[in-house]
Design an enzyme around this catalytic site. Structure first.
Site: not given
Lengths: 400, 400
Positions: A175, A341, A374
């Site tokens: 991320s 995601d 995610h």
């Protein structure tokens, strides 16, 4: 410690890095200020970091792990301060990537020297909006300068230099941590041998910008926010909780939420015909929001989401052309996306992989099937771990 | 009227239904209360509705249009009250589906008698939380009973009965309006010949429940909300704006937002390194939130999103089995999804289409390619309109 979660390895497990003492170091002061991308400078910067394993004689086994939005330097093991400091949840579970990092684990601390530092502006030990401004003796609040992914990487460079590390065996993160890994390979192409970018793309989409804007709107319009100067009173917990509830939805996937909660009601078969918390998913989000507001500083949330907004590798290094930016990269790069995601989508990650390939950089791109959205980079360790382990062991580094 | 949007047909255009007078009718009072799904009853219910075209002699040409969350009875043409009433934006553009409904348009008011009513609990003329509770003489606020999609359909049945319509040629709607159309076919299988469900599924996903929960959290925690009793003072505009900003993201698609805004800054090439409105997408959402808060009642938003949460056709009519529910349906049904709609996804809509097919009901399912996300049912009229027109002309109705 009685309420420790039994799912986690105990500190004395052979696969745990055990009790970890966080460290702090002053990396900017007096005649060595830290100049930010914005042009502002901070006269004093202290950084909290943790290390695991040992640096070898030629300092060639250092892996820098970069944390995401709500993470911190505590990657693995158990916080030695758990019982006496301000982070009580640390007594219940180990670091955020404990399943990945430890003796014999995928990032093997018997082989590697692992470093992670809390980013500038975060609320876990590094200088941040809650820190005292040396000019006023009061917390910075919104007078803290806006920080960027680029700033974080520059400060991490100061840290590894301080630790006697000249070049990194690997920089890795997921991320916002993946964007730091990418930025490392771009900003210091000669100092990074391997770069692992997980669930991250070179820039946030318009949709992601929109979600961040809504989250900040909630915080900044919470009456307790008082323009960021709430440190003497109650923090804007309701606004921060709302921001987290929303963000949490973006970390999961539609499929994952349906699997986990569906439309189940919390305590009855029939709707209550009211506005209370009734569906399980409402209860879960409410809990996530509240508990986050207890452990995170709202100003830090503003700063970190803004850094997420601003990061744009192509704009920064290629005048808008991702290919031109990627031509800088010398590290071998592994880009991993997760099928569900939708914050940093497989399409966006594939674009990074394909661009690196096009400009002739050594790259591996994988899209892993997962229902966890995610969050998969934190959850799918059984699938991700072996890939990371094997990539670390490859001899395809820049200088090899 | 000087600021009317030039993109729209003028009231005197041959393709406009022209100036429209909204009507109101009392459909529950005294000895004929309206009993809700929750078991509560309302002693007085007034409904605002509009009609376009003429009912034919045997009342066989009636089309009921059902509006979505923020819609109203004003489907097409120009509001005759635009200049003197509380809805000033009505002077700038015609009804929400004006491109679809009018003389010679896809829902041709030269052939059909089109009816649309504002749903119970909405803030556009039908009895709602802002209405005076006859028992107290004060606005209901949160003392208004929770309403459901089922309640709306039952009340619409009272309306068409009042209008002399026994059976509907077609019931049609998008999003929450599509769920009403589906509920019509389920609750009154013998009264509906054709049912058109656009961008709607038989139930909201856990993700959708989550987004609604965050939106209501913002409203109910706005200090101006005061438990819903804000009608004497300032409304909770900030909370409502936040809810709308968030919902708006869910109505668009990632691709659509990237096409429309990308990462463009509003007024400069370089970031301002602050927390102001800087990206175009931030500016757009801020505008959408503010303007919505000026024209919508926050309590109505709570009630309508809760109705959206609760609707579950399979639970209501099939004890959880969508197939069992669908076996009730006699209408010919057309289900249309849009490729980038992630609120009521193509997968969810396809499940409805496939289930109707499986139980032997006459059904057409189409997934239309569009970058406009959930909003596509309002935007993609060139693609959708001919399909609707041809479906209306088909003679596959239940009794045909």
């Amino acid at each position: 410690m009685n309420d420790r979660d039994p799912r986690y390895d105990a500190p004395d497990s052979p696969r745990s890095v055990g009790w970890v003492e966080a460290q702090r170091v002053v990396l900017a002061s007096g005649d060595n200020p830290f100049v930010l991308e914005s042009g502002t400078s901070l006269a004093e910067v202290e950084v909290e970091y943790e290390t695991y394993g040992s640096l070898n004689a030629d300092a060639s086994n250092a892996i820098l792990v970069c944390h995401a939005l709500s993470g911190d330097a505590h990657v693995a093991g158990w916080d030695a301060r758990a019982e006496q400091d301000e982070r009580p949840w640390r007594s219940r579970k180990p670091g955020w990537w404990d399943a990945m990092v430890g003796p014999g684990k995928f990032i093997d601390t018997d082989c590697y020297f692992v470093v992670c530092s809390n980013v500038l502006g975060s609320c876990y030990g590094t200088t941040a909006p809650a820190s005292l401004d040396p000019d006023t003796g009061k917390p910075y609040g919104l007078r803290f300068p806006v920080v960027t992914v680029e700033d974080w990487v520059q400060l991490q460079h100061r840290l590894i230099t301080h630790l006697g590390i000249e070049r990194l065996h690997t920089v890795i993160g997921g991320s916002l941590g993946g964007q730091q890994a990418l930025e490392w390979a771009l900003a210091f192409p000669n100092l990074v041998d391997r770069c692992v970018v997980l669930a991250a793309s070179p820039r946030l989409s318009a949709q992601g910008l929109g979600f961040n804007a809504v989250g900040r709107h909630g915080i900044m319009n919470d009456p307790a926010f008082v323009e960021g100067d709430y440190y003497d009173g109650e923090p804007p917990a309701i606004g921060l909780a709302a921001a987290r509830m929303l963000a949490h939805i973006t970390y999961l996937s539609e499929q994952g939420m349906d699997n986990k909660f569906g439309r189940r009601l919390r305590s009855s078969d029939k709707p209550a015909f009211g506005f209370g918390i009734e569906f399980e998913v409402e209860s879960y989000l409410d809990y996530q929001g509240r508990s986050f507001a207890e452990r995170f500083d709202a100003n830090s949330y503003l700063y970190i989401t803004r850094a997420m907004d601003y990061y744009d590798a192509a704009a920064r290094w290629g005048d808008g052309d991702l290919g031109a930016a990627c031509r800088r990269i010398k590290a071998a790069t592994m880009v991993v996306s997760f099928s569900t995601d939708w914050l940093y989508t497989p399409d966006q990650c594939r674009e990074l992989g394909a661009t690196l390939l096009r400009v002739g950089a050594p790259v591996t791109y994988l899209n892993l099937p997962s229902p966890y959205g995610h969050d998969a980079f934190l959850v799918e360790i059984d699938m991700l771990g072996p890939l990371v382990r094997d990539f670390l062991a490859s001899d395809q580094g820049a200088e090899s």
